[in-house]
Scaffold this motif. Structure first.
Motif, PDB file in Angstrom:
ATOM      1  N   LYS A 110       0.832  -1.209   0.000  1.00 57.56           N
ATOM      2  CA  LYS A 110       0.000   0.000   0.000  1.00 57.56           C
ATOM      3  C   LYS A 110       0.872   1.267   0.000  1.00 57.56           C
ATOM      4  O   LYS A 110       0.495   2.276  -0.583  1.00 57.56           O
ATOM      5  N   ASP A 111       2.064   1.181   0.618  1.00 56.42           N
ATOM      6  CA  ASP A 111       2.971   2.325   0.673  1.00 56.42           C
ATOM      7  C   ASP A 111       3.755   2.518  -0.623  1.00 56.42           C
ATOM      8  O   ASP A 111       4.365   3.561  -0.828  1.00 56.42           O
ATOM      9  N   LEU A 112       3.759   1.529  -1.490  1.00 54.44           N
ATOM     10  CA  LEU A 112       4.567   1.574  -2.704  1.00 54.44           C
ATOM     11  C   LEU A 112       3.725   1.701  -3.976  1.00 54.44           C
ATOM     12  O   LEU A 112       4.214   2.163  -4.995  1.00 54.44           O
ATOM     13  N   MET A 113       2.460   1.319  -3.898  1.00 53.70           N
ATOM     14  CA  MET A 113       1.623   1.249  -5.104  1.00 53.70           C
ATOM     15  C   MET A 113       1.322   2.626  -5.694  1.00 53.70           C
ATOM     16  O   MET A 113       1.393   3.646  -5.018  1.00 53.70           O
ATOM     17  N   HIS A 114       1.001   2.595  -6.990  1.00 56.07           N
ATOM     18  CA  HIS A 114       0.547   3.800  -7.691  1.00 56.07           C
ATOM     19  C   HIS A 114      -0.970   3.745  -7.792  1.00 56.07           C
ATOM     20  O   HIS A 114      -1.543   2.696  -8.057  1.00 56.07           O
ATOM     21  N   SER A 115      -1.586   4.875  -7.588  1.00 54.76           N
ATOM     22  CA  SER A 115      -3.027   4.965  -7.672  1.00 54.76           C
ATOM     23  C   SER A 115      -3.378   6.359  -8.177  1.00 54.76           C
ATOM     24  O   SER A 115      -2.697   7.316  -7.822  1.00 54.76           O
ATOM     25  N   PRO A 116      -4.377   6.532  -9.001  1.00 51.50           N
ATOM     26  CA  PRO A 116      -5.280   5.538  -9.566  1.00 51.50           C
ATOM     27  C   PRO A 116      -4.562   4.685 -10.613  1.00 51.50           C
ATOM     28  O   PRO A 116      -3.497   5.047 -11.097  1.00 51.50           O
ATOM     29  N   VAL A 117      -5.207   3.582 -10.964  1.00 54.41           N
ATOM     30  CA  VAL A 117      -4.649   2.665 -11.943  1.00 54.41           C
ATOM     31  C   VAL A 117      -5.174   3.030 -13.328  1.00 54.41           C
ATOM     32  O   VAL A 117      -6.384   2.992 -13.567  1.00 54.41           O
ATOM     33  N   PHE A 118      -4.270   3.405 -14.212  1.00 58.49           N
ATOM     34  CA  PHE A 118      -4.655   3.648 -15.598  1.00 58.49           C
ATOM     35  C   PHE A 118      -4.860   2.286 -16.240  1.00 58.49           C
ATOM     36  O   PHE A 118      -4.044   1.380 -16.066  1.00 58.49           O
ATOM     37  N   HIS A 119      -5.958   2.140 -16.961  1.00 58.97           N
ATOM     38  CA  HIS A 119      -6.292   0.852 -17.558  1.00 58.97           C
ATOM     39  C   HIS A 119      -7.062   1.062 -18.850  1.00 58.97           C
ATOM     40  O   HIS A 119      -7.464   2.189 -19.170  1.00 58.97           O
ATOM     41  N   VAL A 120      -7.251  -0.018 -19.569  1.00 60.62           N
ATOM     42  CA  VAL A 120      -8.081  -0.006 -20.766  1.00 60.62           C
ATOM     43  C   VAL A 120      -9.135  -1.083 -20.604  1.00 60.62           C
ATOM     44  O   VAL A 120      -9.037  -1.933 -19.719  1.00 60.62           O
ATOM     45  N   SER A 121     -10.137  -1.042 -21.477  1.00 61.03           N
ATOM     46  CA  SER A 121     -11.180  -2.067 -21.444  1.00 61.03           C
ATOM     47  C   SER A 121     -10.997  -2.997 -22.643  1.00 61.03           C
ATOM     48  O   SER A 121     -10.318  -2.633 -23.615  1.00 61.03           O
ATOM     49  N   PRO A 122     -11.611  -4.156 -22.606  1.00 59.77           N
ATOM     50  CA  PRO A 122     -11.479  -5.095 -23.725  1.00 59.77           C
ATOM     51  C   PRO A 122     -11.997  -4.525 -25.051  1.00 59.77           C
ATOM     52  O   PRO A 122     -11.568  -4.945 -26.122  1.00 59.77           O
ATOM     53  N   GLU A 123     -12.891  -3.570 -24.975  1.00 55.52           N
ATOM     54  CA  GLU A 123     -13.480  -3.000 -26.194  1.00 55.52           C
ATOM     55  C   GLU A 123     -12.685  -1.832 -26.769  1.00 55.52           C
ATOM     56  O   GLU A 123     -12.979  -1.365 -27.868  1.00 55.52           O
ATOM     57  N   ASP A 124     -11.665  -1.355 -26.048  1.00 54.83           N
ATOM     58  CA  ASP A 124     -10.836  -0.262 -26.573  1.00 54.83           C
ATOM     59  C   ASP A 124     -10.019  -0.748 -27.760  1.00 54.83           C
ATOM     60  O   ASP A 124      -9.743  -1.940 -27.900  1.00 54.83           O
ATOM     61  N   SER A 125      -9.602   0.192 -28.589  1.00 51.29           N
ATOM     62  CA  SER A 125      -8.784  -0.153 -29.758  1.00 51.29           C
ATOM     63  C   SER A 125      -7.306  -0.124 -29.388  1.00 51.29           C
ATOM     64  O   SER A 125      -6.904   0.503 -28.402  1.00 51.29           O
ATOM     65  N   VAL A 126      -6.512  -0.785 -30.217  1.00 50.82           N
ATOM     66  CA  VAL A 126      -5.060  -0.782 -30.018  1.00 50.82           C
ATOM     67  C   VAL A 126      -4.543   0.650 -30.086  1.00 50.82           C
ATOM     68  O   VAL A 126      -3.645   1.039 -29.336  1.00 50.82           O
ATOM     69  N   GLU A 127      -5.121   1.454 -30.958  1.00 51.44           N
ATOM     70  CA  GLU A 127      -4.713   2.857 -31.073  1.00 51.44           C
ATOM     71  C   GLU A 127      -4.901   3.601 -29.742  1.00 51.44           C
ATOM     72  O   GLU A 127      -4.030   4.344 -29.304  1.00 51.44           O
ATOM     73  N   GLU A 128      -6.010   3.370 -29.059  1.00 49.86           N
ATOM     74  CA  GLU A 128      -6.258   4.002 -27.761  1.00 49.86           C
ATOM     75  C   GLU A 128      -5.226   3.548 -26.726  1.00 49.86           C
ATOM     76  O   GLU A 128      -4.740   4.344 -25.913  1.00 49.86           O
ATOM     77  N   VAL A 129      -4.878   2.268 -26.761  1.00 51.06           N
ATOM     78  CA  VAL A 129      -3.874   1.726 -25.840  1.00 51.06           C
ATOM     79  C   VAL A 129      -2.525   2.392 -26.081  1.00 51.06           C
ATOM     80  O   VAL A 129      -1.860   2.835 -25.143  1.00 51.06           O
ATOM     81  N   VAL A 130      -2.121   2.449 -27.347  1.00 53.35           N
ATOM     82  CA  VAL A 130      -0.825   3.039 -27.692  1.00 53.35           C
ATOM     83  C   VAL A 130      -0.770   4.499 -27.244  1.00 53.35           C
ATOM     84  O   VAL A 130       0.244   4.942 -26.687  1.00 53.35           O
ATOM     85  N   ASN A 131      -1.847   5.240 -27.465  1.00 56.90           N
ATOM     86  CA  ASN A 131      -1.885   6.643 -27.042  1.00 56.90           C
ATOM     87  C   ASN A 131      -1.745   6.772 -25.526  1.00 56.90           C
ATOM     88  O   ASN A 131      -0.993   7.619 -25.038  1.00 56.90           O
ATOM     89  N   LEU A 132      -2.469   5.949 -24.774  1.00 58.55           N
ATOM     90  CA  LEU A 132      -2.396   5.992 -23.313  1.00 58.55           C
ATOM     91  C   LEU A 132      -0.996   5.630 -22.823  1.00 58.55           C
ATOM     92  O   LEU A 132      -0.439   6.289 -21.935  1.00 58.55           O
ATOM     93  N   MET A 133      -0.404   4.597 -23.413  1.00 59.12           N
ATOM     94  CA  MET A 133       0.953   4.207 -23.038  1.00 59.12           C
ATOM     95  C   MET A 133       1.945   5.333 -23.334  1.00 59.12           C
ATOM     96  O   MET A 133       2.836   5.617 -22.532  1.00 59.12           O
ATOM     97  N   HIS A 134       1.785   5.958 -24.484  1.00 58.85           N
ATOM     98  CA  HIS A 134       2.688   7.042 -24.871  1.00 58.85           C
ATOM     99  C   HIS A 134       2.566   8.245 -23.939  1.00 58.85           C
ATOM    100  O   HIS A 134       3.570   8.779 -23.463  1.00 58.85           O
ATOM    101  N   ILE A 135       1.358   8.640 -23.642  1.00 56.40           N
ATOM    102  CA  ILE A 135       1.118   9.813 -22.783  1.00 56.40           C
ATOM    103  C   ILE A 135       1.718   9.616 -21.389  1.00 56.40           C
ATOM    104  O   ILE A 135       2.325  10.517 -20.824  1.00 56.40           O
ATOM    105  N   HIS A 136       1.568   8.418 -20.830  1.00 55.23           N
ATOM    106  CA  HIS A 136       1.990   8.171 -19.449  1.00 55.23           C
ATOM    107  C   HIS A 136       3.326   7.440 -19.321  1.00 55.23           C
ATOM    108  O   HIS A 136       3.805   7.226 -18.205  1.00 55.23           O
ATOM    109  N   GLY A 137       3.912   7.040 -20.439  1.00 55.32           N
ATOM    110  CA  GLY A 137       5.203   6.362 -20.392  1.00 55.32           C
ATOM    111  C   GLY A 137       5.136   4.944 -19.872  1.00 55.32           C
ATOM    112  O   GLY A 137       6.097   4.453 -19.273  1.00 55.32           O
ATOM    113  N   PHE A 138       4.020   4.254 -20.103  1.00 54.68           N
ATOM    114  CA  PHE A 138       3.859   2.867 -19.658  1.00 54.68           C
ATOM    115  C   PHE A 138       4.347   1.905 -20.730  1.00 54.68           C
ATOM    116  O   PHE A 138       4.213   2.179 -21.923  1.00 54.68           O
ATOM    117  N   SER A 139       4.844   0.758 -20.310  1.00 55.06           N
ATOM    118  CA  SER A 139       5.209  -0.286 -21.265  1.00 55.06           C
ATOM    119  C   SER A 139       4.194  -1.425 -21.229  1.00 55.06           C
ATOM    120  O   SER A 139       4.196  -2.284 -22.102  1.00 55.06           O
TER     121      SER A 139
END
Length: 187
Positions: A68-97
């Motif tokens: 609880k002391d180490l976790m990041h919150s809120p959790v950025f996530h996608v839904s099964p219905e999102d497109s790959v393009e939306e995922v790539v944009n979210l990853m790019h904006i926040h620097g997630f792999s």
């Protein structure tokens, strides 16, 4: 200063949940030496006892850190219905792999840069950007409760890129290998 007995050392090692190999690695000595010290076959040098005691202190500190002391919150996530393009944009904006896939707040999968790059290499289509996440997602990240220790989560992260923190059925945080590595820097 009274030196600990072999029985004291073994008892403390067991209380911390360390194997002889774990302790040896942390103290920078061999596992057979730990075994011989604990059995009373050898009287260790004072410097070796110091290394062992330092390793115990380090292990205790790790066990005191809870997720609880180490976790990041809120959790950025996608839904099964999102497109790959939306995922790539979210990853790019926040620097997630990698990013979790949640459906109604429940973890159902994950998607990573590696998956997307692999799909691009395998795809005969010119564009994969409109594909749905549900068609390419991998397994969901493991979940843990907020009160679990960093030592347990470290073991889980050995085989997973991230761990989701779930409280009362809701995803409340995420911990990655990178977060654990930052502990070594004291940040």
């Amino acid at each position: 200063m009274q030196l600990p007995t072999p029985e004291d050392l073994k008892k403390r090692r067991n209380e911390l949940g360390l194997t002889q190999s774990d302790l040896a690695k942390r103290a920078g000595v061999s596992q057979p030496l730990i075994a011989r010290i604990e059995s009373g076959d050898v009287d260790p040098r004072l410097s070796t006892v110091r290394k062992i005691l330092d390793a115990f202190e380090e292990a205790e500190k790790e066990q005191q850190i809870i997720i609880k002391d180490l976790m990041h919150s809120p959790v950025f996530h996608v839904s099964p219905e999102d497109s790959v393009e939306e995922v790539v944009n979210l990853m790019h904006i926040h620097g997630f792999s990698q990013i979790p896939v949640l459906d109604g707040g429940i973890p159902v999968g994950s998607i990573s840069e590696d998956m997307i790059v692999k799909l691009m290499g395998e795809s005969k289509k010119k564009s994969i950007s409109q594909l749905k996440v549900s068609g390419i997602m991998g397994e969901a990240f493991p979940t843990v409760s907020p009160g679990i220790s960093i030592s347990v989560v470290s073991h889980i992260l050995e085989g997973n890129p991230a761990v989701l923190v779930v409280e009362k059925g809701a995803v409340v945080g995420v911990v990655t290998k990178h977060d654990v590595m930052k502990l070594l820097q004291g940040k």
